[in-house]
Design an enzyme around this catalytic site. Structure first.
Site, PDB file in Angstrom:
ATOM      1  N   CYS A 111      36.761 -63.210 -21.880  1.00 40.65           N
ATOM      2  CA  CYS A 111      35.811 -63.515 -22.952  1.00 40.65           C
ATOM      3  C   CYS A 111      36.410 -63.308 -24.344  1.00 40.65           C
ATOM      4  CB  CYS A 111      34.552 -62.675 -22.794  1.00 40.65           C
ATOM      5  SG  CYS A 111      33.694 -62.925 -21.223  1.00 40.65           S
TER       6      CYS A 111
ATOM      7  N   ASN B 291      25.778 -65.957 -21.563  1.00 40.56           N
ATOM      8  CA  ASN B 291      27.157 -65.518 -21.800  1.00 40.56           C
ATOM      9  C   ASN B 291      28.096 -66.637 -21.378  1.00 40.56           C
ATOM     10  OD1 ASN B 291      29.752 -64.439 -21.593  1.00 40.56           O
ATOM     11  ND2 ASN B 291      29.052 -62.452 -20.848  1.00 40.56           N
TER      12      ASN B 291
ATOM     13  N   HIS C 245      31.127 -61.486 -29.437  1.00 38.78           N
ATOM     14  CA  HIS C 245      30.951 -62.180 -28.164  1.00 38.78           C
ATOM     15  C   HIS C 245      29.520 -61.993 -27.679  1.00 38.78           C
ATOM     16  CE1 HIS C 245      31.205 -63.349 -24.066  1.00 38.78           C
ATOM     17  NE2 HIS C 245      31.347 -62.134 -23.576  1.00 38.78           N
TER      18      HIS C 245
END
Length: 321
Positions: free
Chosen positions: A122, A277, A246
């Site tokens: 990520c 996500n 993030h």
């Protein structure tokens, strides 16, 4: 002895434009409750997600990346012929060979660029941003297209509420170019490999995550990374107009926001509520959304932080195009 000559590039690098692609299908919490033991209240109280986007069969990584990259090129005003490098950040490639960076470049009409895939989980977008910035400042590239693209639905057990309620699909992109003054600050990055098992794909090919361990790590260890990124860029929290970490978990975002003590005017990205996500795609998607809504504006100073599998992390201060 003849000395090896080195190129010199621009004094700085900056982002010139963002682009994004969100799959057509919206998956609500109520829909997930039909296939697993969960409900809307449970999901929103733990991760803050109301709905997420899941890709259909025709929305492949390449198709989503091309769509996002094309939007970023249009927003930046940079022609495909002027792009020297393409970085495709993804943790969900279907096959390791061939890489899809060259395929995306070809589809966009970018001729013979340096092109490769990058997997930092990520944190992939922020890692790519530092590679692009360094390439421009060293003279090895003038314009770089970065695309974060993920199909996390390919690697989750869709009956497992520990992962299926969180992860989603999509692509976010940015074009980076030269600048007389830096528009991308020094990176504060690193990894904690002793916790590599916190997020992993085992022999089943499905992602597994120790959610509580990742939550504790992110909320206790990464505030210092954000402070380092600001210090190295020569700014403080009072200078930050947009906080766009993030989009992993709304509770993590709120915890970081509280710990750092941003001024009331600072806009906080909460794209996770409607998008889920999306790993390496989440930061450019969130920033594009804030620009489109008018919550962020050109020239704003943003603080970004990518973190995830590895465990890897990277934070930067950047100027919004």
């Amino acid at each position: 002895m003849t000395a090896i000559q080195l190129k010199t590039g621009a004094p700085g690098a900056r982002i010139l434009g963002f682009g994004g692609y969100r799959p057509r299908r919206r998956v609500t919490n109520d829909e997930l409750s039909q296939t697993m033991e969960t409900n809307d209240e449970w999901i929103q109280s733990r991760v803050g997600i109301a709905e997420r986007r899941w890709a259909s069969d025709d929305e492949t990584l390449v198709e989503m990346a091309v769509a996002a990259g094309g939007k970023a090129l249009a927003a930046s005003g940079v022609a495909p012929d002027d792009v020297d490098m393409v970085i495709l950040a993804s943790a969900t490639l279907e096959h390791p060979i061939p890489g899809i960076g060259p395929q995306v470049a070809h589809r966009l009409g970018i001729t013979r660029p340096g092109a490769f895939d990058l997997n930092a989980g990520c944190a992939g977008f922020c890692y790519s941003l530092e590679v692009a910035s360094n390439a421009i400042r060293s003279g090895s590239a003038r314009h770089v297209l970065i695309v974060g693209a993920e199909r996390l639905t390919d690697v989750i057990d869709q009956t497992d509420r520990a992962t299926a309620v969180i992860f989603a699909d999509g692509a976010g992109a940015a074009v980076v170019g030269p600048a007389d003054e830096p528009g991308i600050g020094p990176v504060a990055w690193g990894s904690d490999g002793d916790q590599s098992s916190a997020i992993e794909m085992a022999g089943t090919g499905r992602i597994a995550m120790a959610g509580q361990a990742v939550y504790r790590w992110a909320t206790t260890r990464l505030t210092a990374t954000l402070e380092q990124a600001m210090a190295e860029a020569g700014v403080t929290v009072d200078d930050i107009d947009v906080f766009a970490p993030h989009q992993a978990n709304l509770r993590i975002i709120e915890s970081m926001h509280k710990r750092l003590g941003f001024p009331e005017r600072t806009v906080v990205a909460r794209d996770i509520v409607r998008t889920g996500n999306t790993s390496a795609a989440s930061i450019p998607l969130a920033l594009e959304a804030l620009l489109e809504s008018g919550e962020a504006k050109s020239g704003d100073l943003a603080l970004v932080l990518g973190y995830g599998a590895g465990l890897t992390f990277a934070g930067q201060v950047l100027r919004i195009p």
